[in-house]
Motif scaffolding. Structure first.
Motif, PDB file in Angstrom:
ATOM      1  N   GLN A 258       0.824  -1.207   0.000  1.00 18.36           N
ATOM      2  CA  GLN A 258       0.000   0.000   0.000  1.00 18.36           C
ATOM      3  C   GLN A 258       0.863   1.264   0.000  1.00 18.36           C
ATOM      4  O   GLN A 258       2.006   1.248   0.445  1.00 18.36           O
ATOM      5  CB  GLN A 258      -0.907   0.006   1.245  1.00 18.36           C
ATOM      6  CG  GLN A 258      -1.811  -1.207   1.362  1.00 18.36           C
ATOM      7  CD  GLN A 258      -2.889  -1.237   0.310  1.00 18.36           C
ATOM      8  OE1 GLN A 258      -3.517  -0.214   0.023  1.00 18.36           O
ATOM      9  NE2 GLN A 258      -3.104  -2.403  -0.281  1.00 18.36           N
ATOM     10  N   LYS A 259       0.295   2.369  -0.484  1.00 19.63           N
ATOM     11  CA  LYS A 259       1.007   3.648  -0.450  1.00 19.63           C
ATOM     12  C   LYS A 259       1.007   4.225   0.963  1.00 19.63           C
ATOM     13  O   LYS A 259       1.881   4.999   1.319  1.00 19.63           O
ATOM     14  CB  LYS A 259       0.338   4.643  -1.415  1.00 19.63           C
ATOM     15  CG  LYS A 259       0.503   4.265  -2.885  1.00 19.63           C
ATOM     16  CD  LYS A 259      -0.174   5.282  -3.793  1.00 19.63           C
ATOM     17  CE  LYS A 259      -0.025   4.900  -5.258  1.00 19.63           C
ATOM     18  NZ  LYS A 259      -0.686   5.865  -6.158  1.00 19.63           N
ATOM     19  N   SER A 260       0.006   3.849   1.751  1.00 15.91           N
ATOM     20  CA  SER A 260      -0.122   4.375   3.107  1.00 15.91           C
ATOM     21  C   SER A 260       0.712   3.558   4.086  1.00 15.91           C
ATOM     22  O   SER A 260       0.597   2.337   4.160  1.00 15.91           O
ATOM     23  CB  SER A 260      -1.598   4.350   3.533  1.00 15.91           C
ATOM     24  OG  SER A 260      -1.724   4.418   4.931  1.00 15.91           O
ATOM     25  N   GLN A 261       1.555   4.251   4.860  1.00 19.67           N
ATOM     26  CA  GLN A 261       2.361   3.601   5.887  1.00 19.67           C
ATOM     27  C   GLN A 261       1.461   2.939   6.928  1.00 19.67           C
ATOM     28  O   GLN A 261       1.738   1.821   7.388  1.00 19.67           O
ATOM     29  CB  GLN A 261       3.256   4.658   6.560  1.00 19.67           C
ATOM     30  CG  GLN A 261       4.271   4.090   7.540  1.00 19.67           C
ATOM     31  CD  GLN A 261       5.028   5.213   8.232  1.00 19.67           C
ATOM     32  OE1 GLN A 261       4.590   5.718   9.268  1.00 19.67           O
ATOM     33  NE2 GLN A 261       6.164   5.623   7.668  1.00 19.67           N
ATOM     34  N   HIS A 262       0.377   3.606   7.286  1.00 14.85           N
ATOM     35  CA  HIS A 262      -0.551   3.086   8.288  1.00 14.85           C
ATOM     36  C   HIS A 262      -1.193   1.777   7.820  1.00 14.85           C
ATOM     37  O   HIS A 262      -1.280   0.801   8.577  1.00 14.85           O
ATOM     38  CB  HIS A 262      -1.633   4.129   8.583  1.00 14.85           C
ATOM     39  CG  HIS A 262      -2.649   3.686   9.594  1.00 14.85           C
ATOM     40  ND1 HIS A 262      -2.349   3.537  10.928  1.00 14.85           N
ATOM     41  CD2 HIS A 262      -3.960   3.327   9.452  1.00 14.85           C
ATOM     42  CE1 HIS A 262      -3.425   3.116  11.574  1.00 14.85           C
ATOM     43  NE2 HIS A 262      -4.411   2.979  10.704  1.00 14.85           N
ATOM     44  N   LYS A 263      -1.623   1.727   6.548  1.00 15.73           N
ATOM     45  CA  LYS A 263      -2.252   0.515   6.016  1.00 15.73           C
ATOM     46  C   LYS A 263      -1.246  -0.634   5.939  1.00 15.73           C
ATOM     47  O   LYS A 263      -1.582  -1.786   6.221  1.00 15.73           O
ATOM     48  CB  LYS A 263      -2.848   0.785   4.631  1.00 15.73           C
ATOM     49  CG  LYS A 263      -4.110   1.632   4.666  1.00 15.73           C
ATOM     50  CD  LYS A 263      -4.668   1.846   3.268  1.00 15.73           C
ATOM     51  CE  LYS A 263      -5.937   2.685   3.314  1.00 15.73           C
ATOM     52  NZ  LYS A 263      -6.477   2.940   1.954  1.00 15.73           N
ATOM     53  N   ASN A 264      -0.016  -0.316   5.542  1.00 16.34           N
ATOM     54  CA  ASN A 264       1.024  -1.343   5.486  1.00 16.34           C
ATOM     55  C   ASN A 264       1.300  -1.919   6.878  1.00 16.34           C
ATOM     56  O   ASN A 264       1.509  -3.123   7.033  1.00 16.34           O
ATOM     57  CB  ASN A 264       2.317  -0.776   4.890  1.00 16.34           C
ATOM     58  CG  ASN A 264       2.274  -0.715   3.375  1.00 16.34           C
ATOM     59  OD1 ASN A 264       1.592  -1.499   2.734  1.00 16.34           O
ATOM     60  ND2 ASN A 264       3.008   0.231   2.801  1.00 16.34           N
ATOM     61  N   LYS A 265       1.297  -1.040   7.879  1.00 15.50           N
ATOM     62  CA  LYS A 265       1.551  -1.508   9.249  1.00 15.50           C
ATOM     63  C   LYS A 265       0.426  -2.425   9.732  1.00 15.50           C
ATOM     64  O   LYS A 265       0.670  -3.457  10.361  1.00 15.50           O
ATOM     65  CB  LYS A 265       1.700  -0.315  10.196  1.00 15.50           C
ATOM     66  CG  LYS A 265       2.108  -0.726  11.610  1.00 15.50           C
ATOM     67  CD  LYS A 265       2.333   0.488  12.506  1.00 15.50           C
ATOM     68  CE  LYS A 265       2.752   0.059  13.905  1.00 15.50           C
ATOM     69  NZ  LYS A 265       2.951   1.216  14.802  1.00 15.50           N
ATOM     70  N   ASP A 266      -0.827  -2.050   9.418  1.00 10.55           N
ATOM     71  CA  ASP A 266      -1.969  -2.875   9.808  1.00 10.55           C
ATOM     72  C   ASP A 266      -1.890  -4.261   9.171  1.00 10.55           C
ATOM     73  O   ASP A 266      -2.146  -5.278   9.819  1.00 10.55           O
ATOM     74  CB  ASP A 266      -3.285  -2.206   9.412  1.00 10.55           C
ATOM     75  CG  ASP A 266      -3.649  -1.049  10.339  1.00 10.55           C
ATOM     76  OD1 ASP A 266      -3.031  -0.944  11.415  1.00 10.55           O
ATOM     77  OD2 ASP A 266      -4.541  -0.259   9.967  1.00 10.55           O
ATOM     78  N   LYS A 267      -1.530  -4.285   7.882  1.00 12.63           N
ATOM     79  CA  LYS A 267      -1.439  -5.569   7.171  1.00 12.63           C
ATOM     80  C   LYS A 267      -0.309  -6.425   7.726  1.00 12.63           C
ATOM     81  O   LYS A 267      -0.460  -7.634   7.917  1.00 12.63           O
ATOM     82  CB  LYS A 267      -1.230  -5.339   5.667  1.00 12.63           C
ATOM     83  CG  LYS A 267      -2.493  -4.897   4.932  1.00 12.63           C
ATOM     84  CD  LYS A 267      -2.267  -4.969   3.424  1.00 12.63           C
ATOM     85  CE  LYS A 267      -3.586  -4.845   2.675  1.00 12.63           C
ATOM     86  NZ  LYS A 267      -3.438  -5.167   1.255  1.00 12.63           N
ATOM     87  N   ALA A 268       0.835  -5.803   7.973  1.00  9.95           N
ATOM     88  CA  ALA A 268       1.984  -6.539   8.514  1.00  9.95           C
ATOM     89  C   ALA A 268       1.646  -7.080   9.906  1.00  9.95           C
ATOM     90  O   ALA A 268       2.047  -8.199  10.262  1.00  9.95           O
ATOM     91  CB  ALA A 268       3.214  -5.642   8.578  1.00  9.95           C
ATOM     92  N   MET A 269       0.908  -6.297  10.701  1.00 10.62           N
ATOM     93  CA  MET A 269       0.517  -6.733  12.039  1.00 10.62           C
ATOM     94  C   MET A 269      -0.398  -7.953  11.967  1.00 10.62           C
ATOM     95  O   MET A 269      -0.276  -8.892  12.767  1.00 10.62           O
ATOM     96  CB  MET A 269      -0.197  -5.592  12.769  1.00 10.62           C
ATOM     97  CG  MET A 269      -0.460  -5.877  14.237  1.00 10.62           C
ATOM     98  SD  MET A 269       1.055  -5.965  15.229  1.00 10.62           S
ATOM     99  CE  MET A 269       1.470  -4.208  15.340  1.00 10.62           C
ATOM    100  N   LYS A 270      -1.298  -7.968  10.980  1.00 10.30           N
ATOM    101  CA  LYS A 270      -2.205  -9.104  10.801  1.00 10.30           C
ATOM    102  C   LYS A 270      -1.425 -10.374  10.481  1.00 10.30           C
ATOM    103  O   LYS A 270      -1.696 -11.446  11.022  1.00 10.30           O
ATOM    104  CB  LYS A 270      -3.215  -8.789   9.692  1.00 10.30           C
ATOM    105  CG  LYS A 270      -4.232  -9.888   9.457  1.00 10.30           C
ATOM    106  CD  LYS A 270      -5.418  -9.411   8.635  1.00 10.30           C
ATOM    107  CE  LYS A 270      -5.069  -9.121   7.209  1.00 10.30           C
ATOM    108  NZ  LYS A 270      -6.267  -8.871   6.381  1.00 10.30           N
ATOM    109  N   VAL A 271      -0.423 -10.247   9.596  1.00 15.57           N
ATOM    110  CA  VAL A 271       0.404 -11.396   9.229  1.00 15.57           C
ATOM    111  C   VAL A 271       1.233 -11.869  10.416  1.00 15.57           C
ATOM    112  O   VAL A 271       1.318 -13.068  10.704  1.00 15.57           O
ATOM    113  CB  VAL A 271       1.317 -11.052   8.032  1.00 15.57           C
ATOM    114  CG1 VAL A 271       2.299 -12.188   7.752  1.00 15.57           C
ATOM    115  CG2 VAL A 271       0.481 -10.761   6.784  1.00 15.57           C
TER     116      VAL A 271
END
Length: 358
Positions: A258-271
């Motif tokens: 994702q372009k958004s740092q926040h969205k990338n962090k949420d996705k990485a946290m889920k994984v």
């Protein structure tokens, strides 16, 4: 059988009272667990009522036949008795399978990780084929897929792709896909027409909810970096990519999709949360001799589970000795028969384990 079913009915009544208690509703983890139990028990209770109704009809028919005073009623009773006796074996088989203890993880959504293995560029292409196979299968099931992270191959396909699947009872079907998938075909990069063998590894992790695992924020190191690959200036020049490291376990998850740092962090946290949860499940599997010895759900990621042979149009499921000459449909997402056969094999193992308890 009836005594066993009455115990389930008693538990169903208990759970129906518990899920409306304020203290249970406040305890989110317990509330979700009890709600799931209530739903599962409800299906058993409904089938039990059907079974008891048929038994009652049989008993009443026998009384009428025994009385014999009304010839027309006796004839009707004989028909009801024959119909009821024909229904009983089928109902008992259905109930036996419903009484098999369900894996509590089966209802969960999943994180799927596909990694290219041996075979160079062809392995990456095959990883892409597997990803498309699963997305089409998910579409048929009415499930939703979303890419979490991706690393593209040099000649197409993926070195690695991580995606999530959400829907009803996803893990119950997808858990059988964990392991090494092997392909035998003439690669796109082969000029001499020789058949090569390549492989890709699939990992299916049950998606963990926040209350499933105790993951302290203080144990997680967060690193930000510039995304690589296609995506334009905004992707490649901003620190939008996120890498999370769980320090106690050493597990790492990252996302730059994702372009958004926040969205990338949420996705990485889920994984990361799902990887930690799966690690705990592996410990349970190791302690469970039944599952450890199961050919179907061993959890061994290094085990070769399936071969896709293009010259012969053949798919071989090694765990249960199933061979289908329907490769084109299977690779296009029609893995329903394979999944159903694997589920049947697993349930047959569990049914043997229940033995005389039924």
């Amino acid at each position: 059988m009836l005594d066993k079913l009455r115990i389930f009915k008693q538990r169903y009544d208990e759970v129906s009272d518990l899920i409306i208690q304020p203290d249970i509703i406040m305890d989110q983890k317990r509330y979700v667990k009890l709600n799931k139990e209530y739903k599962d028990l409800g299906q058993i209770v409904a089938k039990a009522k059907e079974y008891e109704a048929v038994l009652t009809n049989i008993a009443e028919a026998k009384e009428i036949i025994s009385d014999g005073s009304d010839a027309e009623m006796v004839e009707m009773a004989k028909m009801e008795l024959e119909e009821g006796n024909g229904q009983i074996p089928k109902l008992e088989d259905e109930i036996k399978f419903m009484l098999i203890p369900r894996d509590p993880e089966d209802a969960k959504n999943v994180i799927v990780e596909i990694r290219a293995g041996t075979g160079g560029d062809e392995a990456s292409i095959f990883a892409g084929d597997l990803y498309r196979m699963y997305t089409k299968f998910c579409s048929d099931k009415g499930w939703r897929t979303e890419v979490e992270d991706i690393s593209e191959g040099t000649s197409g396909g993926f070195k690695e792709i991580i995606f999530s699947i959400s829907g009803n009872d996803v893990y119950g079907d997808m858990k059988f896909e964990s392991g090494v998938h092997r392909v035998q075909r003439v690669p796109q990069t082969e000029t001499q027409g020789r058949v090569h063998t390549s492989a890709a590894t699939v990992m299916v992790l049950p998606e963990a909810e926040e209350f499933d695992i105790d993951m302290k924020q203080s144990d997680i190191r967060v690193d930000y970096f510039c995304s690589s690959g296609p995506g334009g200036q905004s992707v490649n020049t901003t620190y939008s990519a996120v890498r999370l490291t769980h320090v106690p376990s050493g597990l790492v998850a990252q996302c730059q999709d994702q372009k958004s740092q926040h969205k990338n962090k949420d996705k990485a946290m889920k994984v990361l949360r799902s990887r930690l949860y799966e690690q705990e499940l592996e410990k349970k599997l190791a302690a469970d001799s039944l599952k450890r010895n199961s050919l179907v759900a061993s959890g061994d990621r290094s085990a070769k589970i399936r071969t896709y042979n293009y010259p012969q149009g053949r798919v071989t499921e090694h765990r249960i000795g199933l061979t289908l000459y329907d490769l084109s449909n299977v690779i296009n997402g029609d893995i329903h028969k394979i999944v159903e056969e694997l589920k049947l094999a697993e349930n047959t193992e569990k049914l043997k384990e229940l033995g005389e308890a039924l």
